[in-house]
Design an enzyme around this catalytic site. Sequence first.
Site, PDB file in Angstrom:
ATOM      1  CB  CYS A 114     -46.827  -6.792 -81.492  1.00  0.00           C
ATOM      2  SG  CYS A 114     -45.460  -5.649 -81.754  1.00  0.00           S
ATOM      3  CG  HIS A 251     -50.021  -5.984 -84.336  1.00  0.00           C
ATOM      4  ND1 HIS A 251     -49.931  -4.836 -83.580  1.00  0.00           N
ATOM      5  CD2 HIS A 251     -48.758  -6.275 -84.741  1.00  0.00           C
ATOM      6  CE1 HIS A 251     -48.664  -4.454 -83.527  1.00  0.00           C
ATOM      7  NE2 HIS A 251     -47.935  -5.310 -84.230  1.00  0.00           N
ATOM      8  CG  ASN A 281     -45.965  -2.176 -84.689  1.00  0.00           C
ATOM      9  OD1 ASN A 281     -46.645  -2.292 -83.670  1.00  0.00           O
ATOM     10  ND2 ASN A 281     -45.229  -3.153 -85.190  1.00  0.00           N
TER      11      ASN A 281
HETATM   12  O1  UT7 Z   1     -45.178  -5.758 -84.654  1.00  0.00           O
HETATM   13  C1  UT7 Z   1     -44.507  -6.970 -84.745  1.00  0.00           C
HETATM   14  C2  UT7 Z   1     -44.631  -7.497 -86.054  1.00  0.00           C
HETATM   15  N1  UT7 Z   1     -43.861  -6.696 -86.966  1.00  0.00           N
HETATM   16  C3  UT7 Z   1     -43.904  -6.968 -88.205  1.00  0.00           C
HETATM   17  O2  UT7 Z   1     -44.617  -7.875 -88.558  1.00  0.00           O
HETATM   18  C4  UT7 Z   1     -43.036  -6.199 -89.154  1.00  0.00           C
HETATM   19  C5  UT7 Z   1     -42.724  -7.083 -90.288  1.00  0.00           C
HETATM   20  N2  UT7 Z   1     -41.897  -6.520 -91.331  1.00  0.00           N
HETATM   21  C6  UT7 Z   1     -42.258  -5.489 -92.123  1.00  0.00           C
HETATM   22  O3  UT7 Z   1     -43.251  -4.841 -91.918  1.00  0.00           O
HETATM   23  C7  UT7 Z   1     -41.409  -5.234 -93.359  1.00  0.00           C
HETATM   24  O4  UT7 Z   1     -40.489  -6.286 -93.490  1.00  0.00           O
HETATM   25  C8  UT7 Z   1     -40.646  -3.887 -93.335  1.00  0.00           C
HETATM   26  C9  UT7 Z   1     -41.620  -2.734 -93.514  1.00  0.00           C
HETATM   27  C10 UT7 Z   1     -39.909  -3.781 -92.013  1.00  0.00           C
HETATM   28  C11 UT7 Z   1     -39.664  -3.857 -94.494  1.00  0.00           C
HETATM   29  O5  UT7 Z   1     -40.298  -4.123 -95.716  1.00  0.00           O
HETATM   30  P1  UT7 Z   1     -39.653  -5.207 -96.710  1.00  0.00           P
HETATM   31  O6  UT7 Z   1     -40.461  -5.177 -97.941  1.00  0.00           O
HETATM   32  O7  UT7 Z   1     -39.599  -6.508 -95.972  1.00  0.00           O
HETATM   33  O8  UT7 Z   1     -38.240  -4.612 -97.010  1.00  0.00           O
HETATM   34  P2  UT7 Z   1     -36.802  -5.254 -96.753  1.00  0.00           P
HETATM   35  O9  UT7 Z   1     -36.563  -5.420 -95.289  1.00  0.00           O
HETATM   36  O10 UT7 Z   1     -36.668  -6.447 -97.613  1.00  0.00           O
HETATM   37  O11 UT7 Z   1     -35.856  -4.105 -97.261  1.00  0.00           O
HETATM   38  C12 UT7 Z   1     -35.876  -3.672 -98.596  1.00  0.00           C
HETATM   39  C13 UT7 Z   1     -34.834  -2.581 -98.758  1.00  0.00           C
HETATM   40  C14 UT7 Z   1     -33.480  -2.880 -98.123  1.00  0.00           C
HETATM   41  O12 UT7 Z   1     -32.492  -2.404 -99.008  1.00  0.00           O
HETATM   42  P3  UT7 Z   1     -31.664  -3.424 -99.942  1.00  0.00           P
HETATM   43  O13 UT7 Z   1     -30.978  -4.364 -98.986  1.00  0.00           O
HETATM   44  O14 UT7 Z   1     -32.690  -4.085-100.799  1.00  0.00           O
HETATM   45  O15 UT7 Z   1     -30.743  -2.513-100.682  1.00  0.00           O
HETATM   46  C15 UT7 Z   1     -33.457  -2.006 -96.879  1.00  0.00           C
HETATM   47  O16 UT7 Z   1     -32.160  -1.620 -96.513  1.00  0.00           O
HETATM   48  O17 UT7 Z   1     -35.284  -1.357 -98.149  1.00  0.00           O
HETATM   49  C16 UT7 Z   1     -34.246  -0.812 -97.332  1.00  0.00           C
HETATM   50  N3  UT7 Z   1     -34.829  -0.059 -96.231  1.00  0.00           N
HETATM   51  C17 UT7 Z   1     -35.201   1.238 -96.362  1.00  0.00           C
HETATM   52  N4  UT7 Z   1     -35.124   2.113 -97.390  1.00  0.00           N
HETATM   53  C18 UT7 Z   1     -35.613   3.350 -97.191  1.00  0.00           C
HETATM   54  C19 UT7 Z   1     -35.115  -0.467 -94.988  1.00  0.00           C
HETATM   55  N5  UT7 Z   1     -35.675   0.529 -94.283  1.00  0.00           N
HETATM   56  C20 UT7 Z   1     -35.737   1.597 -95.110  1.00  0.00           C
HETATM   57  C21 UT7 Z   1     -36.226   2.919 -94.972  1.00  0.00           C
HETATM   58  N6  UT7 Z   1     -36.128   3.753 -96.033  1.00  0.00           N
HETATM   59  N7  UT7 Z   1     -36.783   3.367 -93.828  1.00  0.00           N
END
Ligand code: UT7
Length: 324
Positions: A114, A251, A281
């Site tokens: 990225c 980005h 992304n």
């Molecule tokens: O391009 C390279 C750089 N990339 C990045 O910088 C990406 C960085 N990360 C992110 O953008 C975020 O971490 C995400 C958008 C990927 C996730 O957001 P988050 O606030 O960090 O959520 P999380 O990973 O802590 O997940 C929260 C919950 C989890 O459930 P539990 O364990 O709390 O029950 C996940 O299983 O959300 C769940 N979850 C979803 N729920 C509905 C994960 N994906 C989904 C989904 N729909 N698509």
Amino acid sequence: MTIRAVVKGVGHYLPKRVVPNSEFEATLDTTDEWIKSRSGIERRCFAADDETTSILATHAAKAALANAGMEPDDIDAIIVATSTPDLTFPSVATMVQAQLGMTRGFAFDVQAVCAGFVFALTNANALILSGQAKRVLVIGAETFSRIMDWTDRSTCVLFGDGAGALVLEAETGSGTVSDRGILSADLNSDGRYREMLYVDGGVSTNGQSGKLRMQGNPLFRQAVEKLAATAETALEKIGLSGPDVDWIVPHQANLRIISATAARMNVPIERVVVTVQDHGNTSAASIPLALSVGVARGQIKQGDLLVAEAIGGGLAWGAVVLRW
Ligand code: UT7
């Protein structure tokens, strides 16, 4: 006399197929609301089966050349930033060279995931400053839809396909920050973070192209911290800071990362080019896409001071300061 690598043209290309978040609700345990609120993404484009990365890149390159009023043979070098090449080799850049009908110069790919476009721009700047090239076509192009695990809701809803391109040309500047062109850069990587974002396949590992794996939450925290730091370092190198910037062109991974980075840099969100809602992304394509869309929207104007920043697999991260 100072040589500067000045932007002479910009362009982009997005595949025709636009996929709204709601499309994922049929096959995954997810909702439009979750995707929008956690990432800011509302839709993304997916390339058609016969639309490879080099095809997307060539469309963007043609748009940038037309914008610059240049022909392919006016260009000395092509650099393509991509992690999703058509083939293991040759480079996407040489394929673009052939598709443009370009019969001279040299072409190669840069792979910093990225952060690839920031690394490619910095390489292009070095080629221009060292006199190796006068005009460089710098492209970010990706087909991340090809490396998605469609059963993994935590990744496959976040990425999209697309391409953006810039034409840079050597110009004489005064050596001050009022010059147009690339003014400063800061590049970093730390291979100890490999597990945070990687593809679980490769030529010398299992002979497959593999699927993307990401530890989203830890990466989120790294991104917020490292992006503001690298952008501020690049600005400090030329005696500037966040409030001097007309536009942050980040980005486009997550609206919450984009907002937090701008806040840390004391730049209001109104001075950030945001396209994540429409593109998702697109990895190395996201910054040149945002530059091209930012110009088309009338946000970015000649003379504006921009800082572009990105982080991705490696980890690799960095920033470029340029006056448009
Ligand atoms: O391009 C390279 C750089 N990339 C990045 O910088 C990406 C960085 N990360 C992110 O953008 C975020 O971490 C995400 C958008 C990927 C996730 O957001 P988050 O606030 O960090 O959520 P999380 O990973 O802590 O997940 C929260 C919950 C989890 O459930 P539990 O364990 O709390 O029950 C996940 O299983 O959300 C769940 N979850 C979803 N729920 C509905 C994960 N994906 C989904 C989904 N729909 N698509």
